[in-house]
Design an enzyme around this catalytic site. Structure first.
Site, PDB file in Angstrom:
ATOM      1  CG  ASN A  68     -14.618 -14.254 -30.194  1.00  0.00           C
ATOM      2  OD1 ASN A  68     -15.706 -13.599 -29.885  1.00  0.00           O
ATOM      3  ND2 ASN A  68     -13.776 -13.850 -30.448  1.00  0.00           N
ATOM      4  CG  HIS A 104     -14.639  -9.450 -26.872  1.00  0.00           C
ATOM      5  ND1 HIS A 104     -15.784 -10.174 -27.295  1.00  0.00           N
ATOM      6  CD2 HIS A 104     -13.722  -9.937 -27.683  1.00  0.00           C
ATOM      7  CE1 HIS A 104     -15.626 -10.981 -28.384  1.00  0.00           C
ATOM      8  NE2 HIS A 104     -14.300 -10.578 -28.803  1.00  0.00           N
ATOM      9  CB  CYS A 127     -15.475  -8.730 -31.293  1.00  0.00           C
ATOM     10  SG  CYS A 127     -15.001 -10.247 -32.146  1.00  0.00           S
TER      11      CYS A 127
HETATM   12  N1  ACO Z   1      -4.982 -27.181 -32.070  1.00  0.00           N
HETATM   13  C1  ACO Z   1      -3.761 -27.392 -31.715  1.00  0.00           C
HETATM   14  N2  ACO Z   1      -2.754 -26.707 -32.414  1.00  0.00           N
HETATM   15  C2  ACO Z   1      -3.132 -25.718 -32.718  1.00  0.00           C
HETATM   16  C3  ACO Z   1      -4.335 -25.152 -32.789  1.00  0.00           C
HETATM   17  C4  ACO Z   1      -5.369 -25.892 -32.528  1.00  0.00           C
HETATM   18  N3  ACO Z   1      -6.387 -25.549 -32.485  1.00  0.00           N
HETATM   19  N4  ACO Z   1      -4.371 -23.934 -33.584  1.00  0.00           N
HETATM   20  C5  ACO Z   1      -2.840 -23.633 -33.891  1.00  0.00           C
HETATM   21  N5  ACO Z   1      -2.344 -24.646 -33.508  1.00  0.00           N
HETATM   22  C6  ACO Z   1      -0.663 -24.808 -33.412  1.00  0.00           C
HETATM   23  C7  ACO Z   1      -0.073 -24.014 -34.569  1.00  0.00           C
HETATM   24  O1  ACO Z   1      -0.070 -24.315 -35.503  1.00  0.00           O
HETATM   25  C8  ACO Z   1       1.388 -23.549 -33.809  1.00  0.00           C
HETATM   26  O2  ACO Z   1       2.056 -24.881 -34.067  1.00  0.00           O
HETATM   27  P1  ACO Z   1       3.749 -24.704 -34.599  1.00  0.00           P
HETATM   28  O3  ACO Z   1       4.323 -24.064 -33.234  1.00  0.00           O
HETATM   29  O4  ACO Z   1       3.966 -25.842 -34.694  1.00  0.00           O
HETATM   30  O5  ACO Z   1       3.602 -23.505 -35.567  1.00  0.00           O
HETATM   31  C9  ACO Z   1       1.029 -23.583 -32.341  1.00  0.00           C
HETATM   32  O6  ACO Z   1      -0.022 -24.286 -32.139  1.00  0.00           O
HETATM   33  C10 ACO Z   1       1.118 -22.280 -31.648  1.00  0.00           C
HETATM   34  O7  ACO Z   1       0.395 -21.493 -32.382  1.00  0.00           O
HETATM   35  P2  ACO Z   1       0.343 -19.756 -31.615  1.00  0.00           P
HETATM   36  O8  ACO Z   1      -0.269 -19.133 -32.730  1.00  0.00           O
HETATM   37  O9  ACO Z   1       1.676 -19.188 -31.566  1.00  0.00           O
HETATM   38  O10 ACO Z   1      -0.556 -20.067 -30.577  1.00  0.00           O
HETATM   39  P3  ACO Z   1      -0.686 -18.998 -29.437  1.00  0.00           P
HETATM   40  O11 ACO Z   1      -0.575 -19.052 -28.324  1.00  0.00           O
HETATM   41  O12 ACO Z   1      -0.652 -17.416 -29.957  1.00  0.00           O
HETATM   42  O13 ACO Z   1      -2.505 -18.856 -29.537  1.00  0.00           O
HETATM   43  C11 ACO Z   1      -4.591 -18.078 -30.454  1.00  0.00           C
HETATM   44  C12 ACO Z   1      -3.220 -19.014 -30.707  1.00  0.00           C
HETATM   45  C13 ACO Z   1      -5.407 -18.933 -29.423  1.00  0.00           C
HETATM   46  C14 ACO Z   1      -5.315 -17.867 -31.855  1.00  0.00           C
HETATM   47  C15 ACO Z   1      -4.166 -16.628 -29.884  1.00  0.00           C
HETATM   48  O14 ACO Z   1      -2.972 -15.969 -30.470  1.00  0.00           O
HETATM   49  C16 ACO Z   1      -5.332 -15.929 -29.671  1.00  0.00           C
HETATM   50  O15 ACO Z   1      -6.202 -16.059 -29.123  1.00  0.00           O
HETATM   51  N6  ACO Z   1      -5.254 -14.584 -30.350  1.00  0.00           N
HETATM   52  C17 ACO Z   1      -6.340 -13.504 -30.585  1.00  0.00           C
HETATM   53  C18 ACO Z   1      -7.031 -14.027 -31.574  1.00  0.00           C
HETATM   54  C19 ACO Z   1      -8.383 -13.731 -31.326  1.00  0.00           C
HETATM   55  O16 ACO Z   1      -8.927 -13.890 -30.265  1.00  0.00           O
HETATM   56  N7  ACO Z   1      -9.440 -13.717 -32.228  1.00  0.00           N
HETATM   57  C20 ACO Z   1     -10.708 -13.436 -32.155  1.00  0.00           C
HETATM   58  C21 ACO Z   1     -11.130 -12.373 -32.781  1.00  0.00           C
HETATM   59  S1  ACO Z   1     -10.540 -10.739 -32.106  1.00  0.00           S
HETATM   60  C22 ACO Z   1     -11.037 -10.801 -30.797  1.00  0.00           C
HETATM   61  O17 ACO Z   1     -12.091 -11.119 -30.352  1.00  0.00           O
HETATM   62  C23 ACO Z   1      -9.807 -10.277 -29.859  1.00  0.00           C
END
Ligand code: ACO
Length: 324
Positions: A281, A251, A115
């Site tokens: 993204n 980003h 990224c």
């Molecule tokens: N729809 C519904 N529920 C979902 C989804 C979805 N698409 N995806 C995950 N869940 C559920 C999970 O299973 C979990 O359920 P549980 O509590 O029963 O176990 C719940 O939602 C919460 O999941 P978390 O991982 O705690 O959610 P969080 O608030 O951390 O958000 C996310 C997840 C959006 C991925 C976040 O952590 C994030 O954005 N991280 C950065 C990752 C990123 O951006 N990566 C891209 C490349 S790197 C970069 O560019 C920075």
């Protein structure tokens, strides 16, 4: 001696026509518009058509940037293209785009910093200009990340989109790019990676294992902490203060990460360019897409100071502070 800076003289971008909304995703994966919007800020993403490649998007963005700059492709002496989804293993996508532009003969290569690819490419191009080696440089960030998304994995498939952005740089006695900061820590590989390469994991079967593996919550935490330190380092390298920044162009991975960086800089969100809602993204495409949107919508004006930053797989993280 007058310092040589590199200055952006044109921007461009390109998005695939097809739009996939959160409501569309709800139809085939166990997710909801509400979950995606509140956790990420994403409302929709663009998805490349069958046969449409990273190079196609890069070419369209490059043509727009060259037109905006009033530069002919034949004048280019360097093309640097950030991507983690190249058309082919080789030649580089930069070479493919160079030929399609008709810029044959100039140096052209890809940079893979996930990224952070575009900001890395900008940092590299800046060094070529500052050293006097290059006079007209095309810098592109382009991706078709949805090609390695597993559409049945709700943890990742809702996050990504396709797109490209580009800038043209030339030397100037006036800033220009004040500072770029590039970093990586390969120790974080397990948190965000794609296990299939050429020398490892490769099997000659359609889409064999080619998908993004991500520990989202951990990536989130490290991204916020790392970007916090990065913006401080960048201000110091440029000899500037938070109040000197007119626009943050981050980003576009997650609105909550963007808000955390804005807070660190004491910037209100009306001074932050946000396109994650529209594009999701797009990896290397994200920062130049946001920049081109900011320029063409009239938000960013000549003479304003912009802070560009990115964070991604590697981990890599990078920034550029520049006067537009
Ligand atoms: N729809 C519904 N529920 C979902 C989804 C979805 N698409 N995806 C995950 N869940 C559920 C999970 O299973 C979990 O359920 P549980 O509590 O029963 O176990 C719940 O939602 C919460 O999941 P978390 O991982 O705690 O959610 P969080 O608030 O951390 O958000 C996310 C997840 C959006 C991925 C976040 O952590 C994030 O954005 N991280 C950065 C990752 C990123 O951006 N990566 C891209 C490349 S790197 C970069 O560019 C920075």
């Amino acid at each position: 001696m007058t310092a040589i800076y590199s200055r952006i003289i044109g921007t461009g971008s390109a998005l695939p026509e097809r739009v996939l909304t959160n409501a569309d995703l709800e139809k085939f994966v166990d997710t909801s518009d509400e979950w995606i919007r509140t956790r990420t800020g994403i409302r929709q993403r663009h998805v490349a058509a069958e046969g449409q490649t990273t190079g196609d998007l890069a070419l369209a963005a490059a043509e727009r940037a060259l037109a905006a700059a009033g530069v002919k492709a034949s004048e280019l002496d360097l093309i640097v293209l950030g991507t983690t989804t190249p058309d082919l293993v080789f030649p580089s996508t930069a070479c493919l785009v160079q030929h399609r532009l008709g810029a044959n003969g100039c140096a052209a290569f890809d940079v893979n910093a996930a990224c952070s690819g575009f900001v890395y490419a900008l940092g590299v191009a800046d060094k070529f200009i500052r050293s006097g080696q290059s006079k007209k440089v095309l810098v592109i960030g382009a991706e078709t990340l949805t090609r390695m998304v597993d559409w049945s994995e709700r943890e990742t498939c809702v996050l990504f989109g396709d797109g490209a952005g580009a800038v043209v740089l030339e030397p100037s006695g006036e800033p220009g790019i004040y500072a770029t900061c590039l970093h990586a820590d390969g120790g974080f590989k397990e948190l965000l990676y794609n296990p299939v390469g050429v020398s490892a994991g490769f099997r000659d079967e359609p889409n064999h294992g080619v998908r993004i593996r991500m520990a989202g919550r951990e990536v989130f935490k490290v991204a916020v902490k790392t970007l916090d330190a990065l913006v401080g380092e960048t201000l110091e390298a440029a000899g500037m203060h938070e109040a000197d920044i007119d626009w943050l162009i981050p980003h576009q991975a997650n609105l909550r990460i963007i808000e955390a960086t804005a807070k660190r800089l004491n910037m209100s969100m009306d001074r932050v360019i946000v396109t994650v809602d529209q594009h999701a993204n797009t990896s290397s495409g994200s920062v130049p897409l946001a920049l081109d949107y900011a320029v063409r919508s009239g938000k960013v004006q000549r003479g304003q100071n912009l802070l560009l930053e990115a964070f991604g797989g590697g981990f890599t993280w990078a920034s550029a502070l520049l006067r537009y």
